[in-house]
Write an enzyme that holds these catalytic residues in place. Structure first.
Site, mmCIF file in Angstrom:
data_model
loop_
_atom_site.group_PDB
_atom_site.id
_atom_site.type_symbol
_atom_site.label_atom_id
_atom_site.label_comp_id
_atom_site.label_asym_id
_atom_site.label_seq_id
_atom_site.Cartn_x
_atom_site.Cartn_y
_atom_site.Cartn_z
ATOM 1 N N HIS A 60 -5.025 -3.807 12.559
ATOM 2 C CA HIS A 60 -6.297 -3.320 12.295
ATOM 3 C C HIS A 60 -5.847 -1.955 11.515
ATOM 4 O O HIS A 60 -4.826 -1.471 11.985
ATOM 5 C CB HIS A 60 -7.127 -2.907 13.502
ATOM 6 C CG HIS A 60 -7.880 -4.066 14.343
ATOM 7 N ND1 HIS A 60 -8.837 -3.839 15.116
ATOM 8 C CD2 HIS A 60 -7.653 -5.451 14.042
ATOM 9 C CE1 HIS A 60 -9.136 -4.884 15.710
ATOM 10 N NE2 HIS A 60 -8.393 -5.966 15.214
ATOM 11 N N GLU A 62 -6.757 0.912 11.819
ATOM 12 C CA GLU A 62 -6.557 2.184 12.688
ATOM 13 C C GLU A 62 -5.024 2.141 13.241
ATOM 14 O O GLU A 62 -4.267 3.058 13.109
ATOM 15 C CB GLU A 62 -7.337 2.292 13.622
ATOM 16 C CG GLU A 62 -8.861 2.631 13.376
ATOM 17 C CD GLU A 62 -9.589 1.070 13.516
ATOM 18 O OE1 GLU A 62 -10.728 1.045 13.263
ATOM 19 O OE2 GLU A 62 -9.035 0.229 13.285
ATOM 20 N N CYS A 90 -12.281 -0.250 17.622
ATOM 21 C CA CYS A 90 -12.444 -1.170 18.685
ATOM 22 C C CYS A 90 -11.673 -0.855 19.956
ATOM 23 O O CYS A 90 -11.155 0.163 20.077
ATOM 24 C CB CYS A 90 -12.016 -2.615 18.252
ATOM 25 S SG CYS A 90 -10.072 -2.697 18.383
ATOM 26 N N CYS A 93 -7.975 -0.665 19.173
ATOM 27 C CA CYS A 93 -7.585 0.559 18.576
ATOM 28 C C CYS A 93 -7.814 1.883 19.514
ATOM 29 O O CYS A 93 -6.923 2.943 19.204
ATOM 30 C CB CYS A 93 -8.193 0.656 17.240
ATOM 31 S SG CYS A 93 -7.769 -0.625 16.146
#
Length: 155
Positions: A60, A62, A90, A93
């Site tokens: 992801h 992040e 999420c 993360c």
């Protein structure tokens, strides 16, 4: 609370929107999640989702931006940094953000109920040694981009 002034926030916003516009055109097959980490007026790292292109579920934007920032600053802690990201982080993360002790997180579109950083119960938040300042910056344009992306994916 993480210390910053409105002029600095405006700088981050302007820069982040320029970055996300550039990335939007390049990342047609990925979920349009872009992240950028700042230390004052310096961009420390930038990233975008690579889940589809890499075939890895943990890539992801992040997490990738955090890794790059930690490498660039040679520190696992990013307390004097801020993270801007298109979508609310999420839970995966969120764990990385808490462990990195990033000072603030700004995001533009909420995650579904119970699936993002804002869904953590206050009782759980305060058991952590560190939790970042959070701010949802409601933006119609970003929300519309998300809707268009998922409409294209489902068509």
């Amino acid at each position: 609370m993480f210390p910053f002034d409105e002029k600095l926030k405006e700088f981050w916003l302007y820069d982040f929107f320029e970055y996300s516009e550039e990335m939007q055109d390049e990342q047609q097959d990925e979920v349009p999640s872009f992240s950028r980490i700042y230390q004052n007026r310096t961009v420390v790292s930038s990233s975008h989702n690579t889940v589809e292109s890499m075939g890895l579920s943990d890539t992801h934007s992040e997490v990738l931006a955090l890794r790059k920032a930690q490498n660039a600053l040679k520190s696992r802690y990013l307390m004097d940094c801020v993270l801007f990201t298109t979508l609310e982080p999420c839970l995966m993360c969120t764990g990385a953000i808490i462990q990195a002790r990033i000072g603030a997180v700004f995001y533009f579109a909420e995650n579904r109920m119970g699936e993002g950083i804002s869904s953590l119960a206050f009782a759980n938040i305060y058991t952590k040694n560190f939790f970042p300042y959070l701010e949802l910056i409601s933006d119609v344009e970003v929300t519309q981009r998300w809707k268009e992306f998922f409409h294209r994916k489902r068509s």
